[in-house]
Design a protein around this motif. Structure first.
Motif, PDB file in Angstrom:
ATOM      1  N   ILE A  49     -39.966 -61.050  28.133  1.00  0.00           N
ATOM      2  CA  ILE A  49     -39.530 -62.141  27.265  1.00  0.00           C
ATOM      3  C   ILE A  49     -40.425 -63.343  27.534  1.00  0.00           C
ATOM      4  CG2 ILE A  49     -37.779 -63.001  28.895  1.00  0.00           C
ATOM      5  CD1 ILE A  49     -36.045 -63.670  26.446  1.00  0.00           C
ATOM      6  N   GLY A  50     -40.823 -64.032  26.473  1.00  0.00           N
ATOM      7  CA  GLY A  50     -41.704 -65.186  26.614  1.00  0.00           C
ATOM      8  C   GLY A  50     -43.093 -64.957  26.057  1.00  0.00           C
ATOM      9  N   VAL A  51     -43.279 -63.881  25.260  1.00  0.00           N
ATOM     10  CA  VAL A  51     -44.586 -63.605  24.639  1.00  0.00           C
ATOM     11  C   VAL A  51     -44.649 -64.351  23.310  1.00  0.00           C
ATOM     12  CG1 VAL A  51     -46.137 -61.842  23.720  1.00  0.00           C
ATOM     13  CG2 VAL A  51     -44.707 -61.336  25.732  1.00  0.00           C
ATOM     14  N   SER A  52     -45.526 -65.315  23.220  1.00  0.00           N
ATOM     15  CA  SER A  52     -45.655 -66.089  21.986  1.00  0.00           C
ATOM     16  C   SER A  52     -46.383 -65.267  20.925  1.00  0.00           C
ATOM     17  CB  SER A  52     -46.423 -67.386  22.250  1.00  0.00           C
ATOM     18  OG  SER A  52     -46.688 -68.058  21.037  1.00  0.00           O
ATOM     19  N   SER A  53     -45.943 -65.395  19.689  1.00  0.00           N
ATOM     20  CA  SER A  53     -46.623 -64.709  18.576  1.00  0.00           C
ATOM     21  C   SER A  53     -47.744 -65.564  18.004  1.00  0.00           C
ATOM     22  CB  SER A  53     -45.615 -64.380  17.476  1.00  0.00           C
ATOM     23  OG  SER A  53     -45.032 -65.581  16.976  1.00  0.00           O
ATOM     24  N   LYS A  54     -47.867 -66.823  18.453  1.00  0.00           N
ATOM     25  CA  LYS A  54     -48.821 -67.751  17.858  1.00  0.00           C
ATOM     26  C   LYS A  54     -49.914 -68.215  18.814  1.00  0.00           C
ATOM     27  CE  LYS A  54     -45.270 -69.534  14.715  1.00  0.00           C
ATOM     28  NZ  LYS A  54     -44.511 -70.733  14.299  1.00  0.00           N
ATOM     29  N   ARG A  55     -49.645 -68.159  20.115  1.00  0.00           N
ATOM     30  CA  ARG A  55     -50.648 -68.674  21.054  1.00  0.00           C
ATOM     31  C   ARG A  55     -50.723 -67.784  22.293  1.00  0.00           C
ATOM     32  NH1 ARG A  55     -48.136 -71.930  25.027  1.00  0.00           N
ATOM     33  NH2 ARG A  55     -45.889 -72.165  24.680  1.00  0.00           N
ATOM     34  N   ARG A  56     -51.764 -68.006  23.068  1.00  0.00           N
ATOM     35  CA  ARG A  56     -51.989 -67.175  24.257  1.00  0.00           C
ATOM     36  C   ARG A  56     -51.338 -67.857  25.467  1.00  0.00           C
ATOM     37  NH1 ARG A  56     -56.787 -65.598  27.514  1.00  0.00           N
ATOM     38  NH2 ARG A  56     -56.594 -63.349  27.915  1.00  0.00           N
ATOM     39  N   ASN A  57     -50.051 -67.675  25.597  1.00  0.00           N
ATOM     40  CA  ASN A  57     -49.314 -68.282  26.704  1.00  0.00           C
ATOM     41  C   ASN A  57     -49.231 -67.310  27.887  1.00  0.00           C
ATOM     42  OD1 ASN A  57     -47.548 -66.408  25.668  1.00  0.00           O
ATOM     43  ND2 ASN A  57     -45.764 -67.757  25.680  1.00  0.00           N
ATOM     44  N   PHE A  58     -48.480 -67.708  28.932  1.00  0.00           N
ATOM     45  CA  PHE A  58     -48.347 -66.862  30.119  1.00  0.00           C
ATOM     46  C   PHE A  58     -47.827 -65.473  29.744  1.00  0.00           C
ATOM     47  CE2 PHE A  58     -47.881 -70.238  33.713  1.00  0.00           C
ATOM     48  CZ  PHE A  58     -49.238 -70.499  33.606  1.00  0.00           C
ATOM     49  N   GLY A  59     -46.805 -65.455  28.885  1.00  0.00           N
ATOM     50  CA  GLY A  59     -46.233 -64.171  28.488  1.00  0.00           C
ATOM     51  C   GLY A  59     -47.248 -63.271  27.816  1.00  0.00           C
ATOM     52  N   ARG A  60     -48.073 -63.863  26.953  1.00  0.00           N
ATOM     53  CA  ARG A  60     -49.109 -63.086  26.251  1.00  0.00           C
ATOM     54  C   ARG A  60     -50.136 -62.539  27.243  1.00  0.00           C
ATOM     55  NH1 ARG A  60     -49.553 -60.373  21.901  1.00  0.00           N
ATOM     56  NH2 ARG A  60     -48.388 -62.040  20.829  1.00  0.00           N
ATOM     57  N   ILE A  61     -50.556 -63.353  28.208  1.00  0.00           N
ATOM     58  CA  ILE A  61     -51.544 -62.896  29.202  1.00  0.00           C
ATOM     59  C   ILE A  61     -50.962 -61.752  30.041  1.00  0.00           C
ATOM     60  CG2 ILE A  61     -52.817 -63.573  31.285  1.00  0.00           C
ATOM     61  CD1 ILE A  61     -52.974 -66.426  30.052  1.00  0.00           C
ATOM     62  N   ILE A  62     -49.692 -61.876  30.427  1.00  0.00           N
ATOM     63  CA  ILE A  62     -49.045 -60.809  31.197  1.00  0.00           C
ATOM     64  C   ILE A  62     -49.024 -59.517  30.382  1.00  0.00           C
ATOM     65  CG2 ILE A  62     -46.842 -60.052  32.186  1.00  0.00           C
ATOM     66  CD1 ILE A  62     -46.353 -63.014  32.948  1.00  0.00           C
ATOM     67  N   TRP A 110     -49.673 -60.230  36.710  1.00  0.00           N
ATOM     68  CA  TRP A 110     -50.212 -61.541  37.036  1.00  0.00           C
ATOM     69  C   TRP A 110     -50.571 -62.271  35.745  1.00  0.00           C
ATOM     70  CZ3 TRP A 110     -53.866 -61.739  41.888  1.00  0.00           C
ATOM     71  CH2 TRP A 110     -53.143 -61.321  43.010  1.00  0.00           C
ATOM     72  N   PHE A 111     -50.339 -63.568  35.730  1.00  0.00           N
ATOM     73  CA  PHE A 111     -50.625 -64.332  34.520  1.00  0.00           C
ATOM     74  C   PHE A 111     -52.015 -64.970  34.583  1.00  0.00           C
ATOM     75  CE2 PHE A 111     -47.715 -66.710  37.298  1.00  0.00           C
ATOM     76  CZ  PHE A 111     -48.506 -67.790  37.674  1.00  0.00           C
ATOM     77  N   ILE A 112     -52.939 -64.260  35.227  1.00  0.00           N
ATOM     78  CA  ILE A 112     -54.334 -64.712  35.299  1.00  0.00           C
ATOM     79  C   ILE A 112     -55.136 -63.919  34.266  1.00  0.00           C
ATOM     80  CG2 ILE A 112     -56.337 -65.016  36.803  1.00  0.00           C
ATOM     81  CD1 ILE A 112     -53.829 -66.526  37.725  1.00  0.00           C
ATOM     82  N   PRO A 113     -55.839 -64.580  33.355  1.00  0.00           N
ATOM     83  CA  PRO A 113     -56.637 -63.844  32.368  1.00  0.00           C
ATOM     84  C   PRO A 113     -57.606 -62.880  33.038  1.00  0.00           C
ATOM     85  CG  PRO A 113     -56.554 -66.179  31.819  1.00  0.00           C
ATOM     86  CD  PRO A 113     -55.940 -66.046  33.177  1.00  0.00           C
ATOM     87  N   ALA A 114     -57.831 -61.730  32.430  1.00  0.00           N
ATOM     88  CA  ALA A 114     -58.690 -60.697  33.006  1.00  0.00           C
ATOM     89  C   ALA A 114     -60.096 -61.232  33.284  1.00  0.00           C
ATOM     90  CB  ALA A 114     -58.752 -59.495  32.071  1.00  0.00           C
ATOM     91  N   ALA A 115     -60.572 -62.154  32.436  1.00  0.00           N
ATOM     92  CA  ALA A 115     -61.926 -62.691  32.602  1.00  0.00           C
ATOM     93  C   ALA A 115     -62.067 -63.494  33.895  1.00  0.00           C
ATOM     94  CB  ALA A 115     -62.284 -63.567  31.408  1.00  0.00           C
ATOM     95  N   LYS A 116     -60.972 -63.990  34.415  1.00  0.00           N
ATOM     96  CA  LYS A 116     -61.011 -64.792  35.645  1.00  0.00           C
ATOM     97  C   LYS A 116     -60.656 -63.981  36.883  1.00  0.00           C
ATOM     98  CE  LYS A 116     -59.979 -69.183  33.368  1.00  0.00           C
ATOM     99  NZ  LYS A 116     -59.100 -70.385  33.354  1.00  0.00           N
ATOM    100  N   MET A 117     -60.432 -62.700  36.695  1.00  0.00           N
ATOM    101  CA  MET A 117     -60.076 -61.835  37.813  1.00  0.00           C
ATOM    102  C   MET A 117     -61.245 -60.916  38.156  1.00  0.00           C
ATOM    103  SD  MET A 117     -56.944 -61.960  39.141  1.00  0.00           S
ATOM    104  CE  MET A 117     -56.455 -60.278  39.581  1.00  0.00           C
ATOM    105  N   PRO A 118     -61.391 -60.577  39.428  1.00  0.00           N
ATOM    106  CA  PRO A 118     -62.431 -59.596  39.779  1.00  0.00           C
ATOM    107  C   PRO A 118     -62.085 -58.227  39.220  1.00  0.00           C
ATOM    108  CG  PRO A 118     -60.980 -60.011  41.654  1.00  0.00           C
ATOM    109  CD  PRO A 118     -60.600 -61.002  40.596  1.00  0.00           C
TER     110      PRO A 118
END
Length: 573
Positions: free
Chosen positions: A315-328, A455-463
């Motif tokens: 719960i918490g996945v935005s349909s309009k923006r890339r929020n924490f829920g969307r990144i997860i 994790w709510f860290i974008p894949a591009a910022k993760m090793p």
């Protein structure tokens, strides 16, 4: 070992004090407790109540040619400093004179001490001064204790022993022993750790094992005559018997014992001295309390649902923006979790990712194995009620921070924790205990065996840790930042599990250690800890011991050991 601790008579001793409105024992009652503990017999003593007529035969009945007199008061701890200890010839006249002098002079000397050290004054004396203070002190004097005089074999440095029990919030009962006397704290500061004082959890030791710890101290070397010019003044068997007695009392009058009639908060003999191979207590104190409510059991079997879910909701996945829920959600999909087993709690058609949506928890056909909560902190407590009421999930991950950090949210969070605890209580009756909750203020979990990453860290910022074969390691941390820092710098360690605990609203470090001690997926368990919940430290330690017995390796780092570290950790979780 032929040792019998008389638990019922000791309980009666505590019960009588409690009936008088006391949660402490007077010194002579501590000696009675020792005589019931099965170890060394304390010196003979007799209590002389204030205003009592002291008979000649009472004085002369005490062995020896000297009498030790000690003031008895609920408020005076350091008796020597205020003239509350005297050694006089053992004759009726000398004893009567000394008793009268002590009852007269101690209030004046203690009042002077309080005026020099106002912060050390008992609460009942604060704000008093002069005659009013002296009168208050005098009214608290219960009398004088006459104790058998037993000259020590040696007055050299190191020939006094302190033995104590102390209740701790995290670990239950702790036994300690080492260099005794008035400079005990100084010794502990000046000597290397483990040289002056040693300590152990009573639940995880016995007299023999604790003696092996004590054998390494300066205190043992002095008492055993292992230093130049010294001779042995106590046997090893005497020390083991004493330690075993304290350990058994600690385990019986313990917050870990559900049947404990009372809890020993602190029991200390400082010092034991030694006369002709007898251990002689020269002073003792004991504080106790009534049992409180024990921590509710938690459904730790549901950690398996958390780490190896067959279904995940979020719960918490935005349909309009890339929020924490969307990144997860993106990280879960990228980790290879079957998107057909994913569900988003949100009104509307399927998500752009292809994951189906349902409007609310009631619309779920079956309980989820894992439900991830990535909404605002203020929305979490009512959602927790809904999860429990609808039996919506076996495990729940609370991502939001900020819960309990304001006065308004603190009250709401306390109600939420009480609701979770209430759901767990049916475990004792054979129920499933409701959901297990990880977090809050939690960065999430990476489970390579479970094929998900919350994790709510974008894949591009993760090793790119997926390029490395996963290792049979679990890393559990109270700090998500610590995990991220370590993992970013060394992705090649590629553990099977990375778990951010958050502030342990429900599941604890001890719960995770108990889970992984049984895990077939890991051989190494690494833990970064900032603090333990009530009595969770002892559960953690027991699980560590069991993990090692099962040939697992445990790496433990405790943060907050320096003043700066304590400040940092207290501000974090």
């Amino acid at each position: 070992m032929n040792l019998t601790v008389a638990y019922e008579p000791i309980t009666e001793l505590l019960r009588n004090a409690y009936a008088e409105g006391r949660q402490f024992l007077y010194e002579y009652e501590v000696y009675n407790l020792l005589s019931l503990s099965g170890s060394e017999t304390p010196p003979k003593c007799s209590f002389i109540p204030r205003n009592a007529r002291l008979a000649d035969e009472e004085v002369m009945a005490m062995p020896g040619d000297k009498a030790v007199l000690k003031i008895v008061s609920p408020t005076i701890i350091h008796k020597t400093e205020v003239g509350g200890v005297r050694i006089v010839p053992k004759t009726p006249d000398k004893v009567r004179s000394a008793v009268r002098r002590m009852l007269s002079e101690v209030p004046e000397r203690y009042a002077e001490w309080i005026e020099r050290h106002p912060s050390g004054a008992p609460k009942s004396y604060r704000g008093l001064e002069g005659a009013a203070l002296q009168n208050a002190i005098a009214s608290d004097l219960k009398g004088v204790l006459q104790v058998q005089f037993m000259p020590p074999d040696s007055e050299a440095f190191g020939n006094e022993l302190i033995v104590g029990l102390r209740r701790t919030r995290e670990f239950g009962m702790v036994i300690s022993a080492g260099l005794g006397g008035t400079d005990t704290e100084l010794y502990a500061e000046r000597f290397r750790k483990g040289q002056a004082i040693v300590a152990a959890l009573t639940e995880l030791t016995d007299g023999d094992a604790f003696f092996e710890l004590f054998r390494k101290t300066v205190s043992y070397r002095k008492l055993a005559g292992l230093t130049r010019g010294q001779r042995r003044i106590v046997t090893d068997d005497q020390l083991i018997e004493c330690f075993e007695s304290f350990i058994r009392m600690g385990n019986y009058f313990s917050p870990c014992n559900p049947d404990a009639p009372f809890i020993i908060e602190e029991l200390e003999i400082n010092p034991f001295t030694f006369t002709d191979y007898l251990m002689v207590p020269l002073d003792g104190m004991c504080r106790f309390s009534t049992p409180g409510e024990r921590p509710a059991p938690r459904p730790i079997q549901k950690i398996a649902n958390l780490l190896h879910p067959k279904s995940i909701g979020i719960i918490g996945v935005s349909s309009k923006r890339r929020n924490f829920g969307r990144i997860i959600l993106e990280n879960i999909i990228d980790s290879g979790f079957d998107r057909d087993k994913l569900v988003i709690i949100r009104d509307g058609e399927n998500d752009a990712s292809g994951v189906r949506c349902v409007p609310n928890l009631r619309a779920l056909p079956d309980p989820l194995d894992l439900f991830i909560v990535a909404i605002g902190a203020e929305q979490v407590p009512p959602l927790v009620d809904e999860i429990i009421e609808n039996n919506a999930a076996h495990s729940v991950m609370l991502i939001p921070g900020g819960l309990g950090e304001t006065e308004e949210s603190r009250e709401m969070t306390e109600r939420m924790i009480a609701r979770i605890t209430e759901a767990h209580k049916n475990l004792a009756a054979g129920g499933d205990g409701g959901p297990a909750f990880l977090g809050a203020n939690c960065m999430g979990v990476i489970s390579r065996p479970g094929k998900f990453d919350t994790w709510f860290i974008p894949a591009a910022k993760m090793p790119d840790y997926k390029q490395y074969p996963r290792r049979r390691t679990a890393i559990v941390s109270q700090s998500g930042a610590f995990l991220l820092n370590r993992f970013s710098q060394t992705p090649e360690m590629s553990p099977s599990y990375l778990i951010s605990m958050g502030n342990q609203t429900d599941l604890t470090l001890g719960d995770m250690m108990r889970h992984f001690m049984d895990s077939q997926e890991v051989d190494v368990i690494a833990v970064y800890a900032e603090g333990f919940k009530d009595l969770d430290g002892i559960q953690f330690a027991e699980a560590v011991r069991e993990a090692i017995r099962r040939d697992k390796q445990v790496i433990f780092y405790k943060a907050g050991r320096t003043p700066e570290g304590k400040t940092a950790t207290s501000g974090h979780t």
